[in-house]
Design a protein around this motif. Sequence first.
Motif, PDB file in Angstrom:
ATOM      1  N   TRP A   1     -13.934  -4.896   1.987  1.00 16.02           N
ATOM      2  CA  TRP A   1     -12.845  -4.285   1.227  1.00 16.02           C
ATOM      3  C   TRP A   1     -11.821  -3.679   2.169  1.00 16.02           C
ATOM      4  CZ3 TRP A   1     -12.014  -5.400  -3.571  1.00 16.02           C
ATOM      5  CH2 TRP A   1     -13.078  -5.760  -4.396  1.00 16.02           C
TER       6      TRP A   1
ATOM      7  N   GLY B   1     -14.711 -10.809   3.529  1.00 10.37           N
ATOM      8  CA  GLY B   1     -15.881 -10.228   2.882  1.00 10.37           C
ATOM      9  C   GLY B   1     -15.900  -8.719   2.795  1.00 10.37           C
TER      10      GLY B   1
ATOM     11  N   ASN C   1     -12.327 -10.531  -5.761  1.00  7.99           N
ATOM     12  CA  ASN C   1     -11.843 -10.028  -4.482  1.00  7.99           C
ATOM     13  C   ASN C   1     -10.752  -8.971  -4.595  1.00  7.99           C
ATOM     14  OD1 ASN C   1     -13.511 -11.710  -2.809  1.00  7.99           O
ATOM     15  ND2 ASN C   1     -12.255 -13.422  -3.503  1.00  7.99           N
ATOM     16  N   THR C   2     -10.574  -8.397  -5.781  1.00  7.59           N
ATOM     17  CA  THR C   2      -9.562  -7.359  -5.977  1.00  7.59           C
ATOM     18  C   THR C   2     -10.128  -6.247  -6.844  1.00  7.59           C
ATOM     19  OG1 THR C   2      -8.631  -8.518  -7.890  1.00  7.59           O
ATOM     20  CG2 THR C   2      -7.597  -8.946  -5.735  1.00  7.59           C
TER      21      THR C   2
ATOM     22  N   ALA D   1      -8.305  -5.198  -1.707  1.00  8.55           N
ATOM     23  CA  ALA D   1      -8.601  -6.631  -1.642  1.00  8.55           C
ATOM     24  C   ALA D   1      -9.672  -6.865  -0.580  1.00  8.55           C
ATOM     25  CB  ALA D   1      -7.339  -7.421  -1.297  1.00  8.55           C
ATOM     26  N   ARG D   2     -10.454  -7.905  -0.801  1.00 10.60           N
ATOM     27  CA  ARG D   2     -11.451  -8.279   0.210  1.00 10.60           C
ATOM     28  C   ARG D   2     -10.780  -9.134   1.279  1.00 10.60           C
ATOM     29  NH1 ARG D   2     -17.086  -7.644  -1.693  1.00 10.60           N
ATOM     30  NH2 ARG D   2     -17.004  -7.585  -3.964  1.00 10.60           N
TER      31      ARG D   2
ATOM     32  N   GLN E   1     -12.989  -3.234 -11.182  1.00  9.46           N
ATOM     33  CA  GLN E   1     -13.054  -4.505 -10.469  1.00  9.46           C
ATOM     34  C   GLN E   1     -12.117  -5.456 -11.212  1.00  9.46           C
ATOM     35  OE1 GLN E   1     -15.321  -4.729  -7.832  1.00  9.46           O
ATOM     36  NE2 GLN E   1     -14.525  -6.728  -7.276  1.00  9.46           N
TER      37      GLN E   1
ATOM     38  N   HIS F   1      -5.438  -3.090   4.770  1.00  8.23           N
ATOM     39  CA  HIS F   1      -5.177  -4.525   4.722  1.00  8.23           C
ATOM     40  C   HIS F   1      -4.195  -4.872   5.845  1.00  8.23           C
ATOM     41  CE1 HIS F   1      -4.004  -8.455   3.162  1.00  8.23           C
ATOM     42  NE2 HIS F   1      -5.118  -8.402   2.426  1.00  8.23           N
TER      43      HIS F   1
END
Length: 132
Positions: free
Chosen positions: A122, A120, A89-90, A116-117, A85, A59
């Motif tokens: 990961w 789009g 997005n996490t 986190a995405r 999941q 990230h």
Amino acid sequence: MTARIALPAACPCDPARRYAACCGRLHRGDPAESAEALMRSRYSAYVLGDLAYLRTSWHPTTCPDELEFDPAVRWLGLEVKRHRQDGANTATVEFVARYRVGGGSAVRLHEISRFARVDGGWRYLDGTFPQG
């Protein structure tokens, strides 16, 4: 500096899988379909010394300025304990990776990682080390 080794036939994340069809796809730029797949590909990148991939999969807010490999570290195996999941997005992945430094005893790295995405795809956010 990236210390790459020859690409294996078996995938470092799971010797029952072929590298080219498993983590090799992600290392070549395919997106990870899940946080677990990204985590497995990051483990394989550590095994293979792929510093560029590790940076790409981190990230942007938590990627360290400097990242180095210890050439004395030999990765011995990976066990994914759970993948959850947490939202659209996490996600969280708990795993144990085993390694050895030089001729020393094997060490267990037990981590609960958050993903986190970003745009789009990961990315590894951070991790904690559970006690016990």
